[in-house]
Enzyme design. Sequence first.
Site, PDB file in Angstrom:
ATOM      1  N   CYS A 138      15.131   5.288   3.195  1.00 39.14           N
ATOM      2  CA  CYS A 138      16.186   5.000   2.982  1.00 39.14           C
ATOM      3  C   CYS A 138      17.404   5.324   2.198  1.00 39.14           C
ATOM      4  O   CYS A 138      17.535   5.558   2.044  1.00 39.14           O
ATOM      5  CB  CYS A 138      16.049   3.140   2.229  1.00 39.14           C
ATOM      6  N   CYS A 149      19.299   3.900  -4.957  1.00 34.05           N
ATOM      7  CA  CYS A 149      18.379   3.281  -6.161  1.00 34.05           C
ATOM      8  C   CYS A 149      17.273   3.909  -6.899  1.00 34.05           C
ATOM      9  O   CYS A 149      16.167   4.028  -6.355  1.00 34.05           O
ATOM     10  CB  CYS A 149      17.694   1.307  -5.612  1.00 34.05           C
ATOM     11  N   CYS A 195      13.415   3.087  -7.273  1.00 31.96           N
ATOM     12  CA  CYS A 195      12.949   3.292  -5.507  1.00 31.96           C
ATOM     13  C   CYS A 195      12.036   4.150  -5.275  1.00 31.96           C
ATOM     14  O   CYS A 195      12.990   5.289  -5.042  1.00 31.96           O
ATOM     15  CB  CYS A 195      13.796   2.455  -4.303  1.00 31.96           C
ATOM     16  N   CYS A 236       6.609 -12.827   2.531  1.00 29.07           N
ATOM     17  CA  CYS A 236       7.576 -11.636   2.413  1.00 29.07           C
ATOM     18  C   CYS A 236       7.818 -10.373   3.536  1.00 29.07           C
ATOM     19  O   CYS A 236       6.890  -9.347   3.145  1.00 29.07           O
ATOM     20  CB  CYS A 236       7.921 -12.119   0.829  1.00 29.07           C
ATOM     21  N   CYS A 249      10.460 -15.374   4.158  1.00 30.87           N
ATOM     22  CA  CYS A 249      10.905 -14.895   3.742  1.00 30.87           C
ATOM     23  C   CYS A 249      11.650 -13.206   4.055  1.00 30.87           C
ATOM     24  O   CYS A 249      11.125 -12.461   4.866  1.00 30.87           O
ATOM     25  CB  CYS A 249      11.120 -14.403   1.889  1.00 30.87           C
ATOM     26  N   CYS A 291      16.555 -16.475  -2.207  1.00 26.45           N
ATOM     27  CA  CYS A 291      16.254 -15.931  -3.351  1.00 26.45           C
ATOM     28  C   CYS A 291      16.562 -14.721  -4.407  1.00 26.45           C
ATOM     29  O   CYS A 291      16.774 -13.484  -3.889  1.00 26.45           O
ATOM     30  CB  CYS A 291      14.800 -15.104  -2.625  1.00 26.45           C
ATOM     31  N   ARG A 335       9.314 -16.002 -10.653  1.00 28.77           N
ATOM     32  CA  ARG A 335       8.171 -15.424 -10.189  1.00 28.77           C
ATOM     33  C   ARG A 335       7.917 -14.103 -11.410  1.00 28.77           C
ATOM     34  O   ARG A 335       8.877 -13.108 -11.197  1.00 28.77           O
ATOM     35  CB  ARG A 335       8.040 -14.842  -8.789  1.00 28.77           C
TER      36      ARG A 335
HETATM   37  N1  SAM Z   1      15.881  -2.971   0.909  1.00 31.33           N
HETATM   38  C1  SAM Z   1      16.425  -3.621   0.767  1.00 31.33           C
HETATM   39  C2  SAM Z   1      17.144  -3.687  -0.989  1.00 31.33           C
HETATM   40  O1  SAM Z   1      17.064  -2.636  -1.836  1.00 31.33           O
HETATM   41  O2  SAM Z   1      17.574  -4.498  -0.913  1.00 31.33           O
HETATM   42  C3  SAM Z   1      15.117  -4.504   0.456  1.00 31.33           C
HETATM   43  C4  SAM Z   1      13.582  -3.863  -0.071  1.00 31.33           C
HETATM   44  S1  SAM Z   1      14.272  -3.812  -2.149  1.00 31.33           S
HETATM   45  C5  SAM Z   1      12.477  -2.829  -2.240  1.00 31.33           C
HETATM   46  C6  SAM Z   1      13.595  -4.384  -2.582  1.00 31.33           C
HETATM   47  C7  SAM Z   1      13.874  -4.954  -4.483  1.00 31.33           C
HETATM   48  O3  SAM Z   1      12.760  -5.047  -5.456  1.00 31.33           O
HETATM   49  C8  SAM Z   1      14.843  -4.367  -4.973  1.00 31.33           C
HETATM   50  O4  SAM Z   1      15.526  -5.095  -4.980  1.00 31.33           O
HETATM   51  C9  SAM Z   1      13.963  -4.305  -6.567  1.00 31.33           C
HETATM   52  O5  SAM Z   1      14.425  -5.639  -7.862  1.00 31.33           O
HETATM   53  C10 SAM Z   1      12.930  -4.171  -6.338  1.00 31.33           C
HETATM   54  N2  SAM Z   1      11.575  -2.901  -7.214  1.00 31.33           N
HETATM   55  C11 SAM Z   1      12.136  -1.858  -5.954  1.00 31.33           C
HETATM   56  N3  SAM Z   1      11.298  -0.834  -6.400  1.00 31.33           N
HETATM   57  C12 SAM Z   1      10.492  -1.675  -7.720  1.00 31.33           C
HETATM   58  C13 SAM Z   1      10.035  -0.640  -8.602  1.00 31.33           C
HETATM   59  N4  SAM Z   1      10.144   0.728  -8.450  1.00 31.33           N
HETATM   60  N5  SAM Z   1       9.267  -1.571  -9.972  1.00 31.33           N
HETATM   61  C14 SAM Z   1       9.810  -3.532  -9.937  1.00 31.33           C
HETATM   62  N6  SAM Z   1      11.295  -3.460  -8.986  1.00 31.33           N
HETATM   63  C15 SAM Z   1      11.535  -2.544  -7.702  1.00 31.33           C
HETATM   64  C1  DTB Z   2      10.789  -8.409  -5.424  1.00 30.67           C
HETATM   65  O1  DTB Z   2      11.602  -8.567  -6.584  1.00 30.67           O
HETATM   66  N1  DTB Z   2      10.175  -7.919  -5.804  1.00 30.67           N
HETATM   67  C2  DTB Z   2       9.537  -7.003  -4.493  1.00 30.67           C
HETATM   68  C3  DTB Z   2      10.063  -7.912  -3.645  1.00 30.67           C
HETATM   69  N2  DTB Z   2      11.121  -8.300  -4.359  1.00 30.67           N
HETATM   70  C4  DTB Z   2      10.610  -7.218  -2.463  1.00 30.67           C
HETATM   71  C5  DTB Z   2       9.153  -5.942  -4.435  1.00 30.67           C
HETATM   72  C6  DTB Z   2       8.915  -4.777  -5.213  1.00 30.67           C
HETATM   73  C7  DTB Z   2       8.491  -3.464  -5.040  1.00 30.67           C
HETATM   74  C8  DTB Z   2       7.369  -2.219  -6.134  1.00 30.67           C
HETATM   75  C9  DTB Z   2       7.631  -1.411  -5.529  1.00 30.67           C
HETATM   76  C10 DTB Z   2       7.140  -1.050  -4.542  1.00 30.67           C
HETATM   77  O2  DTB Z   2       6.189  -1.253  -3.695  1.00 30.67           O
HETATM   78  O3  DTB Z   2       7.813  -0.069  -3.936  1.00 30.67           O
HETATM   79 FE1  SF4 Z   3      16.982   1.327  -0.408  1.00 37.67          FE
HETATM   80 FE2  SF4 Z   3      15.013   0.868  -2.059  1.00 37.67          FE
HETATM   81 FE3  SF4 Z   3      17.514   0.811  -2.146  1.00 37.67          FE
HETATM   82 FE4  SF4 Z   3      16.188  -0.848  -1.368  1.00 37.67          FE
HETATM   83  S1  SF4 Z   3      15.574  -0.748  -3.157  1.00 37.67           S
HETATM   84  S2  SF4 Z   3      18.003  -0.155  -0.907  1.00 37.67           S
HETATM   85  S3  SF4 Z   3      14.494   0.413   0.062  1.00 37.67           S
HETATM   86  S4  SF4 Z   3      16.316   2.365  -2.115  1.00 37.67           S
END
Ligand code: SAM
Ligand code: DTB
Ligand code: SF4
Length: 319
Positions: free
Chosen positions: A54, A58, A61, A97, A128, A188, A260
């Site tokens: 990506c 973030c 992530c 989702c 979703c 959501c 949730r």
């Molecule tokens: N890339 C898209 C975005 O960021 O909008 C969708 C997928 S992203 C992984 C969705 C959400 O997952 C993020 O906004 C964040 O709130 C959550 N998330 C990602 N990594 C996480 C982590 N290590 N712990 C908790 N929540 C996480």
């Molecule tokens: C949300 O609030 N949490 C989910 C979903 N929406 C997309 C993602 C959690 C990701 C946790 C870290 C991972 O598995 O990469």
């Molecule tokens: Fe990309 Fe992860 Fe950020 Fe979603 S949360 S935009 S997958 S870096």
Amino acid sequence: MDAPARAWTVAEIEALFKLPFADLLYHAQQVTREHFDPNAVQLSTLLSIKTGGCSEDCGYCTQSSFHAGVENKKMLEVEEVVKAAKAAKEAGAGRFCMGAAWREPNEEDMSTVVEMVKEVRALGMETCATLGMLNDEQTEQLRVAGLDYYNHNLDTSPEFYGNIISTRDYQDRLDTLARVRKAGMNVCSGGIIGMGENLTQRAGLIAQLANMNPYPESVPINNLVKVEGTPLADTEDLDPLDFVRTIAVARLTMPRAFVRLSAGRQQMSDAVPALCFLAGANSIFYGDQLLTTGNPEVERDKALMDKLGMYPLAKKKCH
Ligand code: SAM
Ligand code: DTB
Ligand code: SF4
């Protein structure tokens, strides 16, 4: 769709966080019972349809190409997604989702996602998707495909946001959410707790969500999953009771939302989810995997629901 119960100031929300624990949970449970069956849990299963690589940074992530994490994989085929959705349905999930590690989808991605949404919906599940930022045309494509919910998290308060993400603005997120709302899809949106934010900043996230008009139908509250190689890997552990408090405050400020209990459950003992349900959580991610990290196994969650006398929400909309 629900207008805010009232306009909340950050200070008022902070005061809710500071209530004695028993008072906070008691109020939150009362509000839950006004609007929901307190023993029914909405079950959503996640699938990463495009993992890694990506272009956003973030800090929490695993999928950002800015730091070490999971490898960049190609998008799943429609058939693989439908197979996973069927399995989720058989296991008892009501919503499926689909998540993608994109800043925003491109045209080719969109046509594949549209196919996925149509096919999953045809199975009789709620759909979703979480694909990053959307423009008007993409939002419309998803609406026409029949997408029920779009997930796009605010993640944290506007004041703390810059500590975690630099490649897109808070306003970009609000703009995507406004498009989804305007198109008539369910919203959501939630955030992550335990990224080193202070109480005011935690209250600031809840204020942003609760003051949306209307507030989101679904509010995922994630406990940061700390993954080695990500900038937040060494963040101090969150006190689980502070996580429970966040759930209760979300319930009090967004009475009709599905709140949730999201990422971070694998690291919790059963007592924490039990308290979260008491605090008004009425939805979980259900299935062995989140996106790139683990989630409690289905059998463990079934056992937990049994132990608590809880059951999956029957497939009907509550509003
Ligand atoms: N890339 C898209 C975005 O960021 O909008 C969708 C997928 S992203 C992984 C969705 C959400 O997952 C993020 O906004 C964040 O709130 C959550 N998330 C990602 N990594 C996480 C982590 N290590 N712990 C908790 N929540 C996480
Ligand atoms: C949300 O609030 N949490 C989910 C979903 N929406 C997309 C993602 C959690 C990701 C946790 C870290 C991972 O598995 O990469
Ligand atoms: Fe990309 Fe992860 Fe950020 Fe979603 S949360 S935009 S997958 S870096």
